[in-house]
Motif scaffolding. Sequence first.
Motif, PDB file in Angstrom:
ATOM      1  N   HIS A  26       0.825  -1.215   0.000  1.00 28.66           N
ATOM      2  CA  HIS A  26       0.000   0.000   0.000  1.00 28.66           C
ATOM      3  C   HIS A  26       0.860   1.266   0.000  1.00 28.66           C
ATOM      4  O   HIS A  26       0.394   2.338   0.356  1.00 28.66           O
ATOM      5  CB  HIS A  26      -0.936   0.012   1.218  1.00 28.66           C
ATOM      6  CG  HIS A  26      -1.991  -1.041   1.165  1.00 28.66           C
ATOM      7  ND1 HIS A  26      -1.760  -2.354   1.514  1.00 28.66           N
ATOM      8  CD2 HIS A  26      -3.295  -0.988   0.774  1.00 28.66           C
ATOM      9  CE1 HIS A  26      -2.874  -3.058   1.364  1.00 28.66           C
ATOM     10  NE2 HIS A  26      -3.820  -2.259   0.913  1.00 28.66           N
ATOM     11  N   CYS A  27       2.103   1.110  -0.437  1.00 26.32           N
ATOM     12  CA  CYS A  27       3.056   2.223  -0.397  1.00 26.32           C
ATOM     13  C   CYS A  27       3.111   2.907  -1.761  1.00 26.32           C
ATOM     14  O   CYS A  27       3.055   2.255  -2.805  1.00 26.32           O
ATOM     15  CB  CYS A  27       4.434   1.690  -0.002  1.00 26.32           C
ATOM     16  SG  CYS A  27       5.684   2.977   0.156  1.00 26.32           S
ATOM     17  N   ASP A  28       3.248   4.227  -1.750  1.00 29.63           N
ATOM     18  CA  ASP A  28       3.365   4.990  -3.002  1.00 29.63           C
ATOM     19  C   ASP A  28       4.763   4.929  -3.594  1.00 29.63           C
ATOM     20  O   ASP A  28       4.948   5.227  -4.777  1.00 29.63           O
ATOM     21  CB  ASP A  28       2.983   6.456  -2.752  1.00 29.63           C
ATOM     22  CG  ASP A  28       1.512   6.618  -2.412  1.00 29.63           C
ATOM     23  OD1 ASP A  28       0.711   5.778  -2.862  1.00 29.63           O
ATOM     24  OD2 ASP A  28       1.167   7.578  -1.695  1.00 29.63           O
ATOM     25  N   ASP A  29       5.734   4.564  -2.767  1.00 31.16           N
ATOM     26  CA  ASP A  29       7.115   4.474  -3.231  1.00 31.16           C
ATOM     27  C   ASP A  29       7.289   3.210  -4.074  1.00 31.16           C
ATOM     28  O   ASP A  29       7.184   2.090  -3.576  1.00 31.16           O
ATOM     29  CB  ASP A  29       8.064   4.439  -2.028  1.00 31.16           C
ATOM     30  CG  ASP A  29       9.538   4.504  -2.442  1.00 31.16           C
ATOM     31  OD1 ASP A  29       9.833   4.261  -3.632  1.00 31.16           O
ATOM     32  OD2 ASP A  29      10.384   4.782  -1.575  1.00 31.16           O
ATOM     33  N   ASP A  30       7.551   3.392  -5.345  1.00 39.34           N
ATOM     34  CA  ASP A  30       7.646   2.252  -6.259  1.00 39.34           C
ATOM     35  C   ASP A  30       8.792   1.315  -5.897  1.00 39.34           C
ATOM     36  O   ASP A  30       8.726   0.105  -6.172  1.00 39.34           O
ATOM     37  CB  ASP A  30       7.826   2.755  -7.692  1.00 39.34           C
ATOM     38  CG  ASP A  30       7.259   1.791  -8.707  1.00 39.34           C
ATOM     39  OD1 ASP A  30       6.137   1.283  -8.478  1.00 39.34           O
ATOM     40  OD2 ASP A  30       7.932   1.519  -9.719  1.00 39.34           O
TER      41      ASP A  30
END
Length: 620
Positions: A26-30
């Motif tokens: 659920h993280c925005d950091d790819d």
Amino acid sequence: MASPESAKKLFGPDPYPMINLLSHLHCDDDHLYQPAKTLFNYTKNHYPTALILKLFEMIQRNPLSITGIRCYYLLRDLLPSLWLRLPPFTRKDLKIGLNYRLWLEKDYETLKACVSCVASLAGLLFPKNEWDDLFYFMFRKLGSSCLYRRLGALLLWNDLIPICPEVFMPYIDFLIEGFKDLMPTVTEDHRCGVAAAKASVKLVLYLGNTANYSKFYDLMAYVMMTLFMALGEEVLVCSLLEDLIILAGAETEFFKVQIDVVIDSMVKIVGNLELEEKTRQLGIEFVLTVAEDKENGCGMMQKIDKDVVSKLLSELIVMLVHIEDDPNWGNAISDDENGGELSMCSYAMESLDRLAIALGGNVILSSCPECLFNFLYDENWRIRHAAVTAIGLISEGCSKALLQEMGQLVETVVMLIHDTHPRVRWATIHAIGQLSKYLSPHFQEQYHQQILPALREVLDDFDNPRLQTRATSAILLFTRNCSSDVLKPYLQRIVSKLLVFLQRGMTMMKEAALATLASLAISSQDSAYIYDSIMPYLKVIMVTATKDTSRMLLTKSLECITTIAMAVGNLAILDYVEKVNTDYICPFLCSTHIIKVDCVSWNCQINQYNEHFRFKVRTI
């Protein structure tokens, strides 16, 4: 990189590897998401049973946390596709465990996640009669004394009716009575009532048809009561309104019997200033959805009480007042049509346009509030602005009816071009452009003597370049459908003023002037005059272009050249092509790389009569 070792760490007694995986998914950091996604897919493919059981274990360990909610949603996505790969005893345990959790959860967000998970599996199993315990529990829990058990059952009905409606067909009558019993309850917590209302809407949507609509009419009355009882609970009310809008779009005819009551209810929501903007906008959207249904809805709307339509129009016009008063508005460097408008104003503008197109001039103008035309003289500039904006907005849908009102209206419009407030002047000019477009050619033929001189005066208002730009565009729209005889007396003075824009106007003014001059060359049938007048200015634009020059300005310049080339005609075509290529295009290509011109497509098929130029501009 995913491996058996990294996957097996997820299943150990330490919960943190799984918690970290859930967090990274659920993280925005790819950089965190992609490795987590790879590991998750690897685990799903190689260890499906272990993964499913671990997620369910995490739910039991973390029942009230974000981790538990995330596990429910992952199970929702996994169970239908992996169900047949699980051992029979695991399937049995999961059904028992999920059934138990469903009636145990008391946190609202967790309950919604649990219901979503259970529904995804039940939708697979109910048609095959493979989860009878849950099926019968859903009926029993509707009468539970526990709020969360009733709520869980209702949320489950709401999710499952769209997935497997055929399963519930034999129980329509029971469900109608059950949902009705749960809706009118007066309570501070409206979640059960709204959940019952949403499930009722799904019942009509997926199990209703023209043969059995009458079964649901009483149920819909309860839905509307519940809607009003829950007003103020924006999330709940908006969710129910969104479902009603879907029903109105799919089964418009269902509302035929109750259309007066339903539309009147929606108009009351629209006019309730204590409600949030989104709630009021959804009320409008429901009415528009019905009105835009050509097969049934439009006719239904035409038969409702005129006062209801009049009240809706009044509310929409009042919403147009929501604009900012920026003293520097007229000096903006771009003529953004929506500049300074607040969200309710923008939505009301769109809605008036759609409603007028859907219902037509006979309904709209006969229902138009009597105060609309009086608003044009109001002391408050925002009200004058709203009134003239409304007239422009309804012009497309009410063109024939408006023509009958134009005689008196034109005098007022011309007066408002000289209004004391620049926003009113701009709105008036913009409305003229809309009237020119949708009421042509009668508007031009009958009123050119009033309109063109008034617009021409605005071209001299250098204190308000935004007004000059809008007036230029309005002239384009007005003259596009003018005969050359009508246009001839005004042509030279308009062209001379637009040429001033090319000399010292702002970029937006130059762009608008080029478009209008190109259009005038065609409409006036005096392209040679415009060609001789404009070419020196176009040459300056082309040969002085740099990397900082507006790409749109350069594109408009080349489009103007092309349009005038076609208007000049084949008698002057050879001389024209030579001049443009030698004097403008070639020097321009040598001096800048802002625009690439496909010179091959400049070639003219001069041996064919009336062949047009082929010219292609590509901005990069």
